[in-house]
Write a protein that holds these residues in place. Structure first.
Motif, PDB file in Angstrom:
ATOM      1  N   ASP A  68       9.373 -22.748   6.054  1.00 47.11           N
ATOM      2  CA  ASP A  68      10.013 -23.312   7.249  1.00 47.11           C
ATOM      3  C   ASP A  68       9.255 -24.550   7.745  1.00 47.11           C
ATOM      4  N   VAL A  69       7.940 -24.414   7.878  1.00 45.94           N
ATOM      5  CA  VAL A  69       7.120 -25.526   8.379  1.00 45.94           C
ATOM      6  C   VAL A  69       7.186 -26.706   7.412  1.00 45.94           C
ATOM      7  N   THR A  70       7.091 -26.411   6.122  1.00 48.30           N
ATOM      8  CA  THR A  70       7.099 -27.486   5.126  1.00 48.30           C
ATOM      9  C   THR A  70       8.456 -28.180   5.071  1.00 48.30           C
ATOM     10  N   GLY A  71       9.528 -27.404   5.173  1.00 49.24           N
ATOM     11  CA  GLY A  71      10.869 -28.002   5.149  1.00 49.24           C
ATOM     12  C   GLY A  71      11.091 -28.920   6.335  1.00 49.24           C
ATOM     13  N   LEU A 118       6.496 -26.982  -2.646  1.00 53.83           N
ATOM     14  CA  LEU A 118       7.250 -28.111  -3.206  1.00 53.83           C
ATOM     15  C   LEU A 118       8.757 -27.920  -3.022  1.00 53.83           C
ATOM     16  N   THR A 119       9.240 -26.684  -3.217  1.00 56.33           N
ATOM     17  CA  THR A 119      10.668 -26.421  -3.047  1.00 56.33           C
ATOM     18  C   THR A 119      11.115 -26.710  -1.616  1.00 56.33           C
ATOM     19  N   ALA A 120      10.361 -26.217  -0.638  1.00 57.30           N
ATOM     20  CA  ALA A 120      10.740 -26.407   0.761  1.00 57.30           C
ATOM     21  C   ALA A 120      10.603 -27.868   1.177  1.00 57.30           C
ATOM     22  N   LEU A 121       9.565 -28.543   0.696  1.00 59.51           N
ATOM     23  CA  LEU A 121       9.344 -29.954   1.077  1.00 59.51           C
ATOM     24  C   LEU A 121      10.525 -30.821   0.649  1.00 59.51           C
TER      25      LEU A 121
END
Length: 256
Positions: free
Chosen positions: A162-165, A60-63
């Motif tokens: 990284d992928v989620t961000g 959730l943080t990265a998204l």
């Protein structure tokens, strides 16, 4: 004058004492990596606690960080008609800086504090003293599985971040702001080097070592009963977060 010097000197001495204690326990922990008995099952249990249980908060943080970064960048780049480079900015920012640092801070708050609370409770209930009376090395028994698991799973969590961000940036830029999806994807990977990925993973491993060691140290040295456990938990989060931010500066200086 004497009172002023004492007021300055006491915190400095406590800081130096804490740093010295950190390296003393770090040396004992590194030695414990190579000495039997090897606690594979306990390490696997800590991998689940530190890694698997941290997936939702890291995701959730990265998204949302990737989404906010795309939103902010789009508004700024519109002034220069450079909206096509949003993907590059989001990807480079996540891989080099935001992914490792945000993951380290979030896992420090979740897993580092849990380590301090667990070891602090064992200290005040004299369970650590019982380990010593049974001729068990408490540092090897308690520190090694937690530190080793943190070093292993922190880079994995950073890859997820990284992928989620990048995914969050794509959704906001393409679906919400109307950016060209082909241009966004091309620019996302066009300017990335392997060094961007490896430097982030090196940072993650160092951050894993720091937050786990500090969490274990503050819990292991707990004094004062239940109140001391609370103080140790708070110290683990504050000192762990500060250590990550300071280490990030020097690692960035060395790696780039």
């Amino acid at each position: 004058m004497k009172n002023v010097l004492e007021a300055i000197g006491r915190p400095v001495l406590r800081l130096l004492e804490g740093v010295g204690r950190f390296f003393e326990l770090l040396g004992q922990t590194i030695r414990g990596f190579f000495l039997p008995p090897y606690q594979i099952s306990m390490t696997a249990k800590q991998v689940v606690r530190v890694g698997v249980d941290s997936v939702p908060v890291v995701f959730l943080t990265a998204l949302f960080t990737g989404g906010v970064l795309a939103l902010q960048t789009f508004k700024g780049f519109q002034r220069f008609h450079a909206e096509g480079y949003i993907g590059s900015v989001v990807a480079l920012s996540m891989l080099r800086e935001l992914g490792p640092v945000l993951t380290g801070l979030m896992v420090t708050g979740r897993a580092g504090s849990a380590m301090a609370a667990e070891l602090g409770s064992m200290r005040v209930t004299e369970q650590i003293d019982a380990l010593v009376s049974l001729a068990t090395d408490p540092v090897q028994y308690l520190f090694v599985p937690r530190v080793l698991a943190s070093i292993i799973v922190a880079p994995m969590l950073v890859v997820l971040a990284d992928v989620t961000g990048i995914l969050g940036g794509y959704v906001v830029a393409v679906q919400y702001l109307g950016a060209n999806p082909v241009v966004y994807l091309n620019n996302t990977f066009q300017y990335l080097d392997m060094e961007d990925m490896t430097s982030g993973l090196i940072k993650a491993a160092v951050f894993g070592l720091l937050f786990s060691m500090i969490g274990c140290q503050t819990g292991y040295d707990t004094k004062g009963g239940a109140e001391g456990v609370g103080t140790s938990t708070t110290s683990a989060v504050v000192l762990g977060s500060l250590a990550i931010l300071i280490a990030d500066f020097f690692l960035t200086k060395v790696l780039f």
